[in-house]
Design a protein around this motif. Structure first.
Motif, PDB file in Angstrom:
ATOM      1  N   GLU A   7      -5.699   2.726 -11.015  1.00 56.28           N
ATOM      2  CA  GLU A   7      -4.995   3.672 -11.912  1.00 56.28           C
ATOM      3  C   GLU A   7      -5.788   3.896 -13.198  1.00 56.28           C
ATOM      4  O   GLU A   7      -5.935   5.035 -13.667  1.00 56.28           O
ATOM      5  CB  GLU A   7      -3.601   3.133 -12.235  1.00 56.28           C
ATOM      6  N   HIS A  67       0.834  -1.202   0.000  1.00 55.24           N
ATOM      7  CA  HIS A  67       0.000   0.000   0.000  1.00 55.24           C
ATOM      8  C   HIS A  67       0.875   1.261   0.000  1.00 55.24           C
ATOM      9  O   HIS A  67       0.612   2.225  -0.741  1.00 55.24           O
ATOM     10  CB  HIS A  67      -0.894   0.022   1.237  1.00 55.24           C
ATOM     11  N   PHE A  86       2.380   1.791  -3.365  1.00 52.85           N
ATOM     12  CA  PHE A  86       1.384   2.290  -4.312  1.00 52.85           C
ATOM     13  C   PHE A  86       1.051   3.749  -4.018  1.00 52.85           C
ATOM     14  O   PHE A  86       0.905   4.562  -4.942  1.00 52.85           O
ATOM     15  CB  PHE A  86       0.124   1.432  -4.256  1.00 52.85           C
ATOM     16  N   GLU A  87       0.976   4.092  -2.740  1.00 54.62           N
ATOM     17  CA  GLU A  87       0.710   5.485  -2.363  1.00 54.62           C
ATOM     18  C   GLU A  87       1.813   6.397  -2.900  1.00 54.62           C
ATOM     19  O   GLU A  87       1.529   7.476  -3.460  1.00 54.62           O
ATOM     20  CB  GLU A  87       0.609   5.622  -0.850  1.00 54.62           C
ATOM     21  N   TYR A 137      -4.515  -2.418  -7.800  1.00 59.69           N
ATOM     22  CA  TYR A 137      -3.837  -1.132  -7.988  1.00 59.69           C
ATOM     23  C   TYR A 137      -3.929  -0.669  -9.445  1.00 59.69           C
ATOM     24  O   TYR A 137      -4.219   0.503  -9.717  1.00 59.69           O
ATOM     25  CB  TYR A 137      -2.362  -1.242  -7.596  1.00 59.69           C
ATOM     26  N   GLU A 193      -1.858  -6.338  -7.062  1.00 60.82           N
ATOM     27  CA  GLU A 193      -1.350  -5.521  -8.167  1.00 60.82           C
ATOM     28  C   GLU A 193      -2.454  -5.264  -9.190  1.00 60.82           C
ATOM     29  O   GLU A 193      -2.542  -4.164  -9.766  1.00 60.82           O
ATOM     30  CB  GLU A 193      -0.164  -6.216  -8.829  1.00 60.82           C
TER      31      GLU A 193
END
Length: 423
Positions: free
Chosen positions: A417, A335, A338-339, A413, A410
């Motif tokens: 996006e 996380h 990704f942040e 995420y 993944e």
């Protein structure tokens, strides 16, 4: 007709305007972090089915515990009787709860766990001849859908139809960064009036508000203020409990512990509805009297259901394994990565991470309603792409099962996006 079409004939779904709702995917199988619908389409359950299923769907450890219990004792009334699983679960919980928690009261869902806590706070004072009839809660809180829980909730469209029929609750600002002193002062101004029985809060994270986060330091101060003014504190850990914030309970971050805690959702690993409200000895003693009328006259038919207790015991044992604790830490690490990647995206306003919880706020020209156009567009996009996420207005959050694989996460995420490109 397929299952989705047949469903529409009779079933009334939660938080749904059926006149405008599309057909719902009919889920027929689950395993780990994955679900499959009647057409064989695969979904990544990125919110653990409303935060209840951290150990994965069709978990064999929990299923075996349930099967063994069902073939031994499926249920017995808890009014006037007890059973081994209720005793074992209470003993187990006492090893992981804050040390000031001494008594447990069983119910069947998060709202009723909150209801029990509120009733206890009010009746404790009534039993002692003290007039304290008001409750303090945060703005934008959500504590459930029964009447006391609704009254304590601050999301108006959930509750506005019932205004005038609810407990008197005064709301104070959430102590988010920059608002700490304003929130502390508002609390101080209320508690000194001696009119308030309790302060209820979602510790560190307001879930339904969009994973709004605030610091444990300021919550410590708020509990201290309440302690000094004889106002009970109620930690609603229905969402945050059992590992979500990186610790077993969000209150584990605190020095000052609450008087009461509300537990549900992940308690049984998403298998059987069950809830528990926990109390300090002081609260319990307010009902311990020769006068029968001072007892807590509250109960549910399935209170301390043995099968639910067996599921909860298995779930807690899973949480305490090295593998599950490693998974929680790994999700947090991913996380954060990704942040770091997504926070500079031109359409992202803010991001936040705590434990296995990730949230991002999408930039908008005007305030986005809870179930507004953007939210619905995002939700439909996620489902079409095989990811189950339920945005809150313009806030997208991820709260996955602890057993989710790196590859599955993944995909989540990547899908988030891609979703930013359609708004």
């Amino acid at each position: 007709m397929n299952l989705s079409e047949r469903d529409k004939l009779y079933n009334w779904h939660p938080y749904t305007q059926h006149k405008t709702a599309a057909d719902f995917p009919a889920i027929v199988k689950g395993e780990g972090a994955l679900l499959w619908d009647e057409n064989g389409k695969e979904y990544v359950d990125a919110i653990a089915s409303w935060w209840v299923n951290p150990y994965g769907h069709s978990n064999k450890v929990i299923a075996d515990a349930i099967y063994e219990q069902l073939t031994t004792l499926e249920h017995v009334l808890f009014g006037g009787f007890t059973h081994d699983k209720a005793v074992l679960l209470a003993e187990k919980l006492m090893t992981i709860l804050p040390k000031n928690q001494k008594k447990l009261f069983y119910s069947d869902n998060g709202s009723t766990a909150v209801e029990v806590a509120l009733k206890c706070a009010l009746q404790y004072n009534y039993n002692k001849g003290i007039k304290k009839t008001k409750i303090i809660a945060f703005e934008d809180a959500f504590h459930g859908d029964t009447f006391g829980a609704m009254a304590s909730s601050g999301i108006s469209f959930f509750t506005k139809a019932f205004k005038g029929s609810l407990l008197e609750v005064i709301r104070i600002p959430v102590p988010t960064k920059g608002n700490e002193e304003k929130s502390l002062q508002a609390l101080q101004n209320l508690v000194v009036t001696n009119e308030y029985a309790a302060f209820i809060f979602e510790p560190l994270v307001q879930g339904a508000a969009g994973m709004v986060m605030y610091s444990y330091e300021v919550l410590d101060k708020m509990i201290s203020i309440c302690n000094q003014n004889n106002v009970f504190t109620i930690a609603d850990e229905v969402m945050t409990g059992f590992g979500k914030t990186g610790k077993t309970f969000a209150t584990d971050y605190l020095v000052n512990k609450p008087d009461m805690m509300c537990l549900s959702k992940a308690l049984t690993g998403g298998t059987i509805p069950m809830a528990i409200t926990t109390f300090t000895q002081e609260v319990f003693d307010g009902f311990y009297d020769d006068d029968t009328n001072k007892a807590l006259f509250h109960g549910h038919t399935f209170t301390a259901n043995p099968t639910g207790c067996a599921a909860a015991l298995a779930s807690i044992n899973l949480l305490q394994t090295y593998a599950m604790q490693y998974n929680i830490a790994q999700i947090n690490k991913l996380h954060l990565a990704f942040e770091a990647k997504i926070k500079s995206h031109p359409k992202v306003k803010t991001t936040r991470v705590l434990g296995v919880i990730f949230a991002l706020e999408i930039k908008t020209e005007s305030q986005e309603s809870y179930y507004g156009t953007m939210r619905n567009k995002l939700y439909n996009f996620f489902v079409e792409n095989g990811v189950i996420l339920r945005p809150v207005g313009n806030i997208v959050y991820i709260l996955p099962p602890y057993v989710i694989t790196n590859t599955q996460l993944e995909k989540v995420y990547t899908t988030v996006e891609k979703a930013l490109e359609i708004v």
